[in-house]
Design an enzyme around this catalytic site. Structure first.
Site, PDB file in Angstrom:
ATOM      1  N   LYS A   1     -41.330   3.219  23.191  1.00 26.24           N
ATOM      2  CA  LYS A   1     -42.638   3.213  23.873  1.00 26.24           C
ATOM      3  C   LYS A   1     -42.475   3.730  25.301  1.00 26.24           C
ATOM      4  CE  LYS A   1     -46.151   1.760  22.606  1.00 26.24           C
ATOM      5  NZ  LYS A   1     -47.271   2.435  21.893  1.00 26.24           N
TER       6      LYS A   1
ATOM      7  N   ASP B   1     -45.781  -4.450  27.169  1.00 22.49           N
ATOM      8  CA  ASP B   1     -44.971  -5.289  28.069  1.00 22.49           C
ATOM      9  C   ASP B   1     -43.474  -5.187  27.731  1.00 22.49           C
ATOM     10  OD1 ASP B   1     -45.542  -6.499  25.586  1.00 22.49           O
ATOM     11  OD2 ASP B   1     -45.295  -8.521  26.372  1.00 22.49           O
TER      12      ASP B   1
ATOM     13  N   TYR C   1     -45.713   2.819  16.032  1.00 23.52           N
ATOM     14  CA  TYR C   1     -44.768   2.071  15.196  1.00 23.52           C
ATOM     15  C   TYR C   1     -44.606   0.720  15.890  1.00 23.52           C
ATOM     16  CZ  TYR C   1     -40.518   0.995  12.553  1.00 23.52           C
ATOM     17  OH  TYR C   1     -39.580   0.409  11.714  1.00 23.52           O
TER      18      TYR C   1
ATOM     19  N   TYR D   1     -37.973  -0.698  19.955  1.00 19.59           N
ATOM     20  CA  TYR D   1     -39.427  -0.498  20.074  1.00 19.59           C
ATOM     21  C   TYR D   1     -39.811  -0.244  21.536  1.00 19.59           C
ATOM     22  CZ  TYR D   1     -44.322  -1.928  20.696  1.00 19.59           C
ATOM     23  OH  TYR D   1     -45.642  -1.984  21.081  1.00 19.59           O
TER      24      TYR D   1
HETATM   25  N1  LIG Z   1     -49.640  -5.441  18.512  1.00 19.81           N
HETATM   26  C1  LIG Z   1     -49.228  -5.846  19.708  1.00 19.81           C
HETATM   27  O1  LIG Z   1     -48.919  -7.012  19.925  1.00 19.81           O
HETATM   28  C2  LIG Z   1     -49.141  -4.879  20.841  1.00 19.81           C
HETATM   29  C3  LIG Z   1     -49.449  -3.546  20.673  1.00 19.81           C
HETATM   30  N2  LIG Z   1     -49.301  -2.676  21.728  1.00 19.81           N
HETATM   31  C4  LIG Z   1     -49.626  -1.265  21.549  1.00 19.81           C
HETATM   32  O2  LIG Z   1     -51.026  -1.184  21.326  1.00 19.81           O
HETATM   33  C5  LIG Z   1     -51.321  -0.093  20.440  1.00 19.81           C
HETATM   34  C6  LIG Z   1     -52.180  -0.598  19.306  1.00 19.81           C
HETATM   35  O3  LIG Z   1     -51.459  -1.604  18.618  1.00 19.81           O
HETATM   36  P1  LIG Z   1     -52.054  -2.411  17.372  1.00 19.81           P
HETATM   37  O4  LIG Z   1     -53.421  -1.936  17.065  1.00 19.81           O
HETATM   38  O5  LIG Z   1     -51.797  -3.832  17.629  1.00 19.81           O
HETATM   39  O6  LIG Z   1     -51.035  -1.910  16.259  1.00 19.81           O
HETATM   40  P2  LIG Z   1     -51.135  -2.004  14.675  1.00 19.81           P
HETATM   41  O7  LIG Z   1     -49.753  -2.153  14.173  1.00 19.81           O
HETATM   42  O8  LIG Z   1     -52.168  -2.987  14.270  1.00 19.81           O
HETATM   43  O9  LIG Z   1     -51.685  -0.559  14.313  1.00 19.81           O
HETATM   44  C7  LIG Z   1     -50.922   0.581  14.494  1.00 19.81           C
HETATM   45  C8  LIG Z   1     -51.539   1.683  13.680  1.00 19.81           C
HETATM   46  O10 LIG Z   1     -50.685   2.826  13.800  1.00 19.81           O
HETATM   47  C9  LIG Z   1     -50.676   3.469  12.558  1.00 19.81           C
HETATM   48  N3  LIG Z   1     -49.499   4.267  12.318  1.00 19.81           N
HETATM   49  C10 LIG Z   1     -48.220   3.852  12.129  1.00 19.81           C
HETATM   50  N4  LIG Z   1     -47.458   4.904  11.804  1.00 19.81           N
HETATM   51  C11 LIG Z   1     -48.264   5.999  11.789  1.00 19.81           C
HETATM   52  C12 LIG Z   1     -48.059   7.351  11.515  1.00 19.81           C
HETATM   53  N5  LIG Z   1     -46.871   7.832  11.141  1.00 19.81           N
HETATM   54  N6  LIG Z   1     -49.102   8.204  11.618  1.00 19.81           N
HETATM   55  C13 LIG Z   1     -50.321   7.752  11.963  1.00 19.81           C
HETATM   56  N7  LIG Z   1     -50.590   6.461  12.214  1.00 19.81           N
HETATM   57  C14 LIG Z   1     -49.566   5.596  12.131  1.00 19.81           C
HETATM   58  C15 LIG Z   1     -50.705   2.339  11.535  1.00 19.81           C
HETATM   59  O11 LIG Z   1     -51.185   2.887  10.334  1.00 19.81           O
HETATM   60  P3  LIG Z   1     -51.234   2.053   8.970  1.00 19.81           P
HETATM   61  O12 LIG Z   1     -52.358   1.096   9.133  1.00 19.81           O
HETATM   62  O13 LIG Z   1     -51.484   3.097   7.960  1.00 19.81           O
HETATM   63  O14 LIG Z   1     -49.896   1.389   8.857  1.00 19.81           O
HETATM   64  C16 LIG Z   1     -51.646   1.352  12.191  1.00 19.81           C
HETATM   65  O15 LIG Z   1     -52.967   1.538  11.752  1.00 19.81           O
HETATM   66  C17 LIG Z   1     -49.961   0.485  20.042  1.00 19.81           C
HETATM   67  O16 LIG Z   1     -49.671   1.550  20.894  1.00 19.81           O
HETATM   68  C18 LIG Z   1     -48.980  -0.640  20.335  1.00 19.81           C
HETATM   69  O17 LIG Z   1     -47.684  -0.156  20.648  1.00 19.81           O
HETATM   70  C19 LIG Z   1     -48.894  -3.077  22.959  1.00 19.81           C
HETATM   71  C20 LIG Z   1     -48.593  -4.389  23.179  1.00 19.81           C
HETATM   72  C21 LIG Z   1     -48.751  -5.418  22.155  1.00 19.81           C
HETATM   73  C1  LIG Z   2     -43.419 -16.323  12.996  1.00 23.45           C
HETATM   74  C2  LIG Z   2     -42.702 -16.958  14.151  1.00 23.45           C
HETATM   75  C3  LIG Z   2     -42.430 -16.243  15.294  1.00 23.45           C
HETATM   76  N1  LIG Z   2     -41.783 -16.815  16.335  1.00 23.45           N
HETATM   77  C4  LIG Z   2     -41.538 -16.021  17.562  1.00 23.45           C
HETATM   78  C5  LIG Z   2     -40.839 -14.688  17.391  1.00 23.45           C
HETATM   79  C6  LIG Z   2     -41.320 -13.907  18.585  1.00 23.45           C
HETATM   80  O1  LIG Z   2     -40.471 -14.169  19.683  1.00 23.45           O
HETATM   81  C7  LIG Z   2     -42.707 -14.480  18.833  1.00 23.45           C
HETATM   82  C8  LIG Z   2     -43.832 -13.594  18.391  1.00 23.45           C
HETATM   83  O2  LIG Z   2     -43.617 -13.094  17.087  1.00 23.45           O
HETATM   84  P1  LIG Z   2     -44.137 -11.670  16.663  1.00 23.45           P
HETATM   85  O3  LIG Z   2     -43.465 -11.287  15.413  1.00 23.45           O
HETATM   86  O4  LIG Z   2     -45.612 -11.648  16.717  1.00 23.45           O
HETATM   87  O5  LIG Z   2     -43.546 -10.835  17.894  1.00 23.45           O
HETATM   88  P2  LIG Z   2     -43.574  -9.317  18.169  1.00 23.45           P
HETATM   89  O6  LIG Z   2     -43.873  -8.570  16.931  1.00 23.45           O
HETATM   90  O7  LIG Z   2     -42.333  -9.023  18.889  1.00 23.45           O
HETATM   91  O8  LIG Z   2     -44.824  -9.144  19.170  1.00 23.45           O
HETATM   92  C9  LIG Z   2     -44.817  -8.003  19.967  1.00 23.45           C
HETATM   93  O9  LIG Z   2     -45.352  -6.907  19.253  1.00 23.45           O
HETATM   94  C10 LIG Z   2     -45.252  -5.689  19.932  1.00 23.45           C
HETATM   95  C11 LIG Z   2     -45.918  -4.622  19.076  1.00 23.45           C
HETATM   96  C12 LIG Z   2     -45.653  -5.729  21.356  1.00 23.45           C
HETATM   97  O10 LIG Z   2     -45.927  -4.692  21.962  1.00 23.45           O
HETATM   98  C13 LIG Z   2     -45.516  -7.028  22.115  1.00 23.45           C
HETATM   99  O11 LIG Z   2     -46.431  -7.128  23.181  1.00 23.45           O
HETATM  100  C14 LIG Z   2     -45.602  -8.253  21.237  1.00 23.45           C
HETATM  101  O12 LIG Z   2     -46.916  -8.577  20.886  1.00 23.45           O
HETATM  102  O13 LIG Z   2     -42.776 -15.710  18.131  1.00 23.45           O
HETATM  103  C15 LIG Z   2     -41.361 -18.135  16.281  1.00 23.45           C
HETATM  104  O14 LIG Z   2     -40.747 -18.645  17.247  1.00 23.45           O
HETATM  105  N2  LIG Z   2     -41.615 -18.868  15.146  1.00 23.45           N
HETATM  106  C16 LIG Z   2     -42.260 -18.335  14.070  1.00 23.45           C
HETATM  107  O15 LIG Z   2     -42.470 -19.050  13.054  1.00 23.45           O
END
Ligand SMILES: NC(=O)C1=CN([C@@H]2O[C@H](COP(=O)(O)OP(=O)(O)OC[C@H]3O[C@@H](n4cnc5c(N)ncnc54)[C@H](OP(=O)(O)O)[C@@H]3O)[C@@H](O)[C@H]2O)C=CC1
Ligand SMILES: Cc1cn([C@H]2C[C@H](O)[C@@H](COP(=O)(O)OP(=O)(O)O[C@H]3O[C@@H](C)C(=O)[C@@H](O)[C@H]3O)O2)c(=O)[nH]c1=O
Ligand SMILES: [Mg+2]
Length: 311
Positions: free
Chosen positions: A144, A117, A76, A140
């Site tokens: 995690k 992070d 999530y 979140y």
């Molecule tokens: N994105 C980021 O910036 C960061 C991500 N992470 C971690 O890295 C990992 C990968 O992230 P990322 O690929 O970016 O994430 P995404 O949000 O791109 O993908 C997450 C996936 O999880 C699936 N998912 C959500 N709910 C369920 C559920 N109930 N059952 C099965 N699958 C589900 C989603 O499915 P669907 O496509 O159907 O919605 C989606 O495909 C995660 O553990 C995340 O916490 C860590 C740091 C930064």
């Molecule tokens: C769209 C937008 C975002 N922001 C800021 C909000 C936030 O602090 C930062 C990044 O926006 P995001 O919505 O991508 O942030 P966020 O979804 O919190 O990104 C995080 O996602 C999860 C899953 C992680 O695990 C983290 O490592 C990190 O990548 O930029 C602005 O300042 N201006 C803007 O126009």
């Protein structure tokens, strides 16, 4: 989806979250490389086959299947929405992960889990090492962390990889949001007092494959502690710097102004500093990690290729 090669000694590997950024990046990596590099049998599943929101779906899925390794890319990830859906976020990021750890333990399989992070409070002044104390500031991050802790309590044969600010040509992320907003608007305000390092999902996918290869060499059997690694691209930037680089490299004429976090109120509190020290991962895997700007260029090139293929 089941991808098999003919090579002996292959491992059966399950990848959850196949439609997410990392799931898709792993899929791209294992399908685009020659089978001499990728010797394992991969199964990719999405929420249709394995719904982490539903414990009975998880139980049913593993009833008649065994894997040597489970890579959990599902999560999530809607950081702000999690503040108003804490139970669902906890189910997916914590309780389902606990269940996967129990299943992996029963099957004697390795669990590779991805964390964030956002488990840190962001008050550090030097890059976080794996053993630094955790103190998440948002739902979140807390869910995690609870997922990490459940794994640590249950299955020592696991690897937790903490990463940050993940982006890719596949899926939704900050880079794509900036490209969309930059095309629609003349100016944009972006936070400059949250610093960290972006992570290109393609590079993270490669690092995960190296962890699996090292696991095969060392055998994780008998391990008494979960291994935690930090992985992001090299270098440091703020979200503002990242946005500026995205526009400069894409020739987008959108004026970006730096703003403070207090001037961009969001439901979730994010860490001001979330840079991670990657020395452990680099040493153990003999890994060279690209500078964030170089990976950003690679991602923008992939995006350009994808657009050209669609015209
Ligand atoms: N994105 C980021 O910036 C960061 C991500 N992470 C971690 O890295 C990992 C990968 O992230 P990322 O690929 O970016 O994430 P995404 O949000 O791109 O993908 C997450 C996936 O999880 C699936 N998912 C959500 N709910 C369920 C559920 N109930 N059952 C099965 N699958 C589900 C989603 O499915 P669907 O496509 O159907 O919605 C989606 O495909 C995660 O553990 C995340 O916490 C860590 C740091 C930064
Ligand atoms: C769209 C937008 C975002 N922001 C800021 C909000 C936030 O602090 C930062 C990044 O926006 P995001 O919505 O991508 O942030 P966020 O979804 O919190 O990104 C995080 O996602 C999860 C899953 C992680 O695990 C983290 O490592 C990190 O990548 O930029 C602005 O300042 N201006 C803007 O126009
Ligand atoms: Mg987000």
């Amino acid at each position: 989806m089941n991808l098999t090669s003919n090579i002996k000694n292959q491992k059966s590997i399950l990848v959850t979250g196949k439609n997410g950024q990392l799931g898709q990046s792993l899929y791209k990596l294992v399908t685009q490389h020659s089978t001499s590099n990728i010797q394992h049998c991969f199964t990719f599943v999405g929420r249709d086959e394995l719904d982490l929101a539903d414990s009975s779906s998880i139980e049913a899925y593993f009833q008649d299947k065994h894997f040597d390794c489970i890579i959990n890319c599902a999560a999530y990830t809607a950081v702000d929405k999690a503040e108003s859906e804490p139970e669902l976020a906890d189910q997916i990021n914590h309780l389902a992960v606990k269940q996967l750890a129990e299943i992996a333990k029963k099957q004697d399989s390795t669990l590779i889990h991805i964390s964030t992070d956002y488990v840190f409070n962001g008050k550090n002044h030097k890059p976080y090492v794996e053993s630094d104390s955790v103190d998440p500031q948002c739902v979140y991050g807390l869910t995690k962390l609870k997922g990490e802790q459940a794994i640590q309590a249950i299955n020592p044969k696991s690897v937790i990889i903490r990463t940050s600010w993940v982006y890719s040509e596949l899926g939704n992320n900050f880079v794509k949001t900036m490209l969309r907003l930059g095309a629609e608007r003349d100016s944009l305000n972006v936070i400059f007092d949250q610093v960290g390092s972006p992570t290109y999902a393609g590079g993270l996918a490669q690092a995960i494959l190296q962890v699996i290869a090292s696991e095969a060499k060392q055998s994780f059997k008998g391990k008494s502690n979960v291994t935690i690694y930090h992985y992001s691209n090299e270098g440091v930037c703020s979200w503002y710097d990242f946005a500026k680089a995205i526009f400069a490299l894409s020739d987008i004429k959108c004026q970006v102004s730096p703003i403070e976090t207090k001037d961009y109120p969001t439901p979730a509190t994010r860490p001001h500093y979330s840079l991670m020290n990657k020395a452990k991962m680099k040493n153990d895997m003999a890994l060279e990690i690209p500078y964030w700007r170089d990976s950003l260029i690679a991602c923008l090139n992939e995006l350009k290729k994808n657009t050209m293929n669609h015209v």
